[in-house]
Enzyme design. Structure first.
Site, PDB file in Angstrom:
ATOM      1  N   SER A  33       0.912  -1.251  -0.121  1.00 47.53           N
ATOM      2  CA  SER A  33       0.475   0.085   0.117  1.00 47.53           C
ATOM      3  C   SER A  33       1.089   1.042  -0.066  1.00 47.53           C
ATOM      4  CB  SER A  33      -0.629  -0.211   1.474  1.00 47.53           C
ATOM      5  OG  SER A  33      -0.772  -0.126   2.506  1.00 47.53           O
ATOM      6  N   ASN A 120      -1.963  -2.557  13.269  1.00 48.80           N
ATOM      7  CA  ASN A 120      -3.422  -2.277  13.124  1.00 48.80           C
ATOM      8  C   ASN A 120      -4.213  -0.879  13.758  1.00 48.80           C
ATOM      9  OD1 ASN A 120      -3.855  -4.768  11.792  1.00 48.80           O
ATOM     10  ND2 ASN A 120      -5.023  -5.970  13.813  1.00 48.80           N
ATOM     11  N   HIS A 166     -39.985  23.103 -10.729  1.00 52.11           N
ATOM     12  CA  HIS A 166     -40.333  22.074 -11.649  1.00 52.11           C
ATOM     13  C   HIS A 166     -39.336  23.104 -12.781  1.00 52.11           C
ATOM     14  CE1 HIS A 166     -43.447  19.771 -10.268  1.00 52.11           C
ATOM     15  NE2 HIS A 166     -43.707  21.362  -9.839  1.00 52.11           N
ATOM     16  N   SER A 287     -13.477  27.166 -27.404  1.00 57.54           N
ATOM     17  CA  SER A 287     -14.153  26.058 -27.922  1.00 57.54           C
ATOM     18  C   SER A 287     -13.023  26.514 -28.968  1.00 57.54           C
ATOM     19  CB  SER A 287     -15.553  26.210 -28.798  1.00 57.54           C
ATOM     20  OG  SER A 287     -14.991  25.632 -29.651  1.00 57.54           O
ATOM     21  N   LYS A 293     -18.096  30.481 -28.594  1.00 54.80           N
ATOM     22  CA  LYS A 293     -18.253  30.192 -26.920  1.00 54.80           C
ATOM     23  C   LYS A 293     -17.375  30.314 -26.069  1.00 54.80           C
ATOM     24  CE  LYS A 293     -20.912  26.054 -26.887  1.00 54.80           C
ATOM     25  NZ  LYS A 293     -20.541  25.236 -27.466  1.00 54.80           N
ATOM     26  N   ASN A 295     -17.616  28.669 -22.177  1.00 59.49           N
ATOM     27  CA  ASN A 295     -18.335  27.015 -21.124  1.00 59.49           C
ATOM     28  C   ASN A 295     -17.523  26.637 -20.446  1.00 59.49           C
ATOM     29  OD1 ASN A 295     -19.141  26.344 -24.628  1.00 59.49           O
ATOM     30  ND2 ASN A 295     -17.106  24.604 -24.408  1.00 59.49           N
ATOM     31  N   GLU A 300     -19.395  21.821 -14.911  1.00 61.77           N
ATOM     32  CA  GLU A 300     -19.517  20.756 -14.900  1.00 61.77           C
ATOM     33  C   GLU A 300     -18.772  19.879 -14.649  1.00 61.77           C
ATOM     34  OE1 GLU A 300     -20.644  20.945 -20.114  1.00 61.77           O
ATOM     35  OE2 GLU A 300     -18.757  22.465 -19.129  1.00 61.77           O
ATOM     36  N   TYR A 327      -9.951  -6.985  12.548  1.00 61.55           N
ATOM     37  CA  TYR A 327      -9.512  -6.076  11.267  1.00 61.55           C
ATOM     38  C   TYR A 327      -9.316  -7.166  10.085  1.00 61.55           C
ATOM     39  CZ  TYR A 327      -5.690  -4.788   8.104  1.00 61.55           C
ATOM     40  OH  TYR A 327      -4.874  -3.987   6.896  1.00 61.55           O
ATOM     41  N   LYS A 335      -7.974   3.359   2.435  1.00 58.77           N
ATOM     42  CA  LYS A 335      -7.114   5.199   2.144  1.00 58.77           C
ATOM     43  C   LYS A 335      -7.776   5.267   0.162  1.00 58.77           C
ATOM     44  CE  LYS A 335      -4.156   2.844   5.105  1.00 58.77           C
ATOM     45  NZ  LYS A 335      -4.948   2.261   4.978  1.00 58.77           N
TER      46      LYS A 335
HETATM   47  N1  ARG Z   1      -1.114  -1.154   5.221  1.00 55.75           N
HETATM   48  C1  ARG Z   1      -2.217  -1.712   6.118  1.00 55.75           C
HETATM   49  C2  ARG Z   1      -3.669  -0.897   6.513  1.00 55.75           C
HETATM   50  O1  ARG Z   1      -3.333  -0.012   5.535  1.00 55.75           O
HETATM   51  C3  ARG Z   1      -1.239  -1.759   7.521  1.00 55.75           C
HETATM   52  C4  ARG Z   1      -2.399  -3.076   8.091  1.00 55.75           C
HETATM   53  C5  ARG Z   1      -1.938  -3.665   8.493  1.00 55.75           C
HETATM   54  N2  ARG Z   1      -2.389  -4.505   9.450  1.00 55.75           N
HETATM   55  C6  ARG Z   1      -2.024  -6.274   8.919  1.00 55.75           C
HETATM   56  N3  ARG Z   1      -2.310  -7.151  10.152  1.00 55.75           N
HETATM   57  N4  ARG Z   1      -1.496  -6.482   8.174  1.00 55.75           N
HETATM   58  O2  ARG Z   1      -4.598  -1.794   6.239  1.00 55.75           O
END
Ligand code: ARG
Length: 467
Positions: A33, A120, A166, A287, A293, A295, A300, A327, A335
């Site tokens: 990640s 966690n 309306h 445009s 134009k 825009n 939008e 978890y 994220k």
């Molecule tokens: N990169 C993990 C996340 O965003 C961190 C937590 C990982 N925990 C685990 N038990 N593997 O959730």
């Protein structure tokens, strides 16, 4: 696909004790990640400093190790901030990237930082801190947007425009009143933001993997050091909970919906057919083929960003809905949804604040449109109730006949001669013409929250005092 560190097959240096070999390249790719959670570096380091300080205070690690850890973490912070940090996908995430670097910098003392915590509770902490800061930023941005609307409302407290239902002309209102409708919406968004900050203001660190810890930690101390009101009360919930992220996304989706309605109105208002507003060059585009134009691209795109934000909300709700406590790695997917929605929301608010401040309001076009479409028909009916004593239903019927007559003659209600009106109802006098203008119509609606300029000014004063 796997584009770095694929040659190495050694087991993970942070948790690989029981693993004989490293992960398959695909495993590494799906697991890592760091590509997105590096955004959490400052929160991660802040959290670790608070945790290490607490560990030393409780006598769980030595003061000397704590000093080394804190110094090392601060070094890492400046390395990352100055772009001199090499993130490694092999080390999965921000937590292990920081910890591995700490080990390189300070040696074995680094290994003591992870005492009495788990990734966690660490990730729950980092992400909460990030979302809290983002909510605070959103609160400020909404305040700026509200201020822009208050200025326009004040300027146009008396500018008459058609009010629609309306999208058909309904009754005359003022542009100031219409602007204040958005102040109410964004005001509600801001109070939702404030509530969300209150909800998430509990510190997760110390929940450890899920069960708490046997070390004599002080969770109140870390909570205080990190600016939280108090520690969370259930360690299982703490590491399973992403309500704070979902609340952020819900608030963003509702605010996005408001911004999108405004965007839609701006798109309509800025057409040559309506001509109510003209966007500044700064917030429109030309445009490449049609030179005439201009825009409303920014409006939008605000409308479109709302779709993205909604997508993020649904994505995270769906990620979370089937997870057993506590978890699961699924939660790592939280994220990107929040980061993307936050970026979209910030951009949308900023673009709308700029557009509202910069656009030129064509009060003449608005007023002309306000008078067309028999928008003062209700005023005629109300006059018949008030001055001629008719029940409203009868007055409505009489007015309907007057509208039909005006329509057949191709004129406005105010242009019908008195004799025509009296043929429809004998009690109509020439005083009726006083209420058939759009200004009179608007000025008469003094009920609390109504469109009369005096009432709009009262509402502006109310919001100025609380903005
Ligand atoms: N990169 C993990 C996340 O965003 C961190 C937590 C990982 N925990 C685990 N038990 N593997 O959730």
């Amino acid at each position: 696909m796997a584009d770095d560190n694929t040659d190495t097959k050694s087991s993970n240096q942070m948790w690989g004790g029981r693993f004989a070999s490293g992960p398959d390249a695909i495993m590494e790719e799906i697991n890592a990640s760091i590509g997105f959670d590096k955004k959490l570096f400052a929160q991660d380091i802040r959290g670790s400093i608070a945790h290490a300080t607490m560990l030393a205070h409780q006598g769980i690690i030595s003061a000397d190790d704590k000093d080394k850890i804190v110094h090392g973490l601060n070094t890492i912070l400046s390395e990352i901030e100055s772009g001199n940090f090499e993130f490694s996908r092999q080390l999965e995430d921000i937590h292990m990237n920081v910890e591995a670097r700490l080990a390189t910098l300070i040696g074995p003392a680094a290994g003591r930082l992870h005492t009495a915590r788990s990734r966690n509770d660490q990730v729950a902490l980092d992400f909460r801190l990030w979302v809290k800061e983002e909510l605070e930023k959103t609160e400020q941005m909404l305040t700026g947007l509200i201020a822009a609307f208050l200025d326009r409302a004040e300027e146009h407290a008396e500018s008459v425009m058609p009010g629609f239902t309306h999208l058909q002309t309904a009754q005359p209102v003022t542009f100031g009143h219409h602007c204040m409708a958005y102040v109410e919406m964004f005001g509600r968004d801001r109070s939702r933001v404030r509530h969300a900050i209150e909800h998430l203001d509990e510190s997760p660190i110390g929940a450890a993997a899920l069960a708490g810890t046997g070390y004599p930690i002080d969770r109140h101390m870390t909570a205080k050091a990190l600016g939280f009101r108090e520690p969370t009360r259930n360690s299982i919930d703490t590491v399973s909970d992403r309500d704070f992220a979902i609340e952020f996304l819900s608030i963003a989706a509702i605010a996005g919906m408001h911004l999108s309605r405004l965007a839609e109105e701006i798109v309509i208002w800025s057409t040559p057919q309506f001509g109510f507003v003209r966007l500044s060059d700064a917030f429109s585009t030309g445009s490449s083929i049609m030179p005439q134009k201009k825009n409303p691209d920014a409006a939008e795109l605000v409308r479109a960003k709302t779709g993205r934000i909604n997508g993020s909300l649904v994505a995270l709700l769906t990620i979370m809905k089937g997870l057993p406590l506590a978890y699961s790695k699924d939660m790592q997917e939280d994220k990107e949804q929040v980061f993307d929605a936050a970026e979209s929301l910030e951009l949308a608010i900023a673009a709308m604040t700029g557009m509202m401040r910069d656009m030129t309001v064509n009060t003449a076009r608005m007023k002309a449109a306000a008078g067309s479409g028999y928008s003062t028909a209700t005023d005629l009916a109300d006059w018949l109730v008030r001055e001629a004593g008719l029940p409203f239903r009868d007055a409505h019927h009489v007015t309907g006949r007057a509208v039909a007559l005006a329509e057949s003659k191709g004129c406005d209600l105010a242009e019908l001669p008195l004799s025509d009106l009296q043929a429809i109802h004998p009690d109509i006098t020439d005083k009726v013409y006083d209420v058939l203008t759009v200004e009179a119509s608007v000025a008469s609606r003094k009920s609390f929250g109504g469109t009369a300029p005096s009432e709009v000014c009262r509402q502006i004063a109310f919001w100025r005092a609380r903005n």
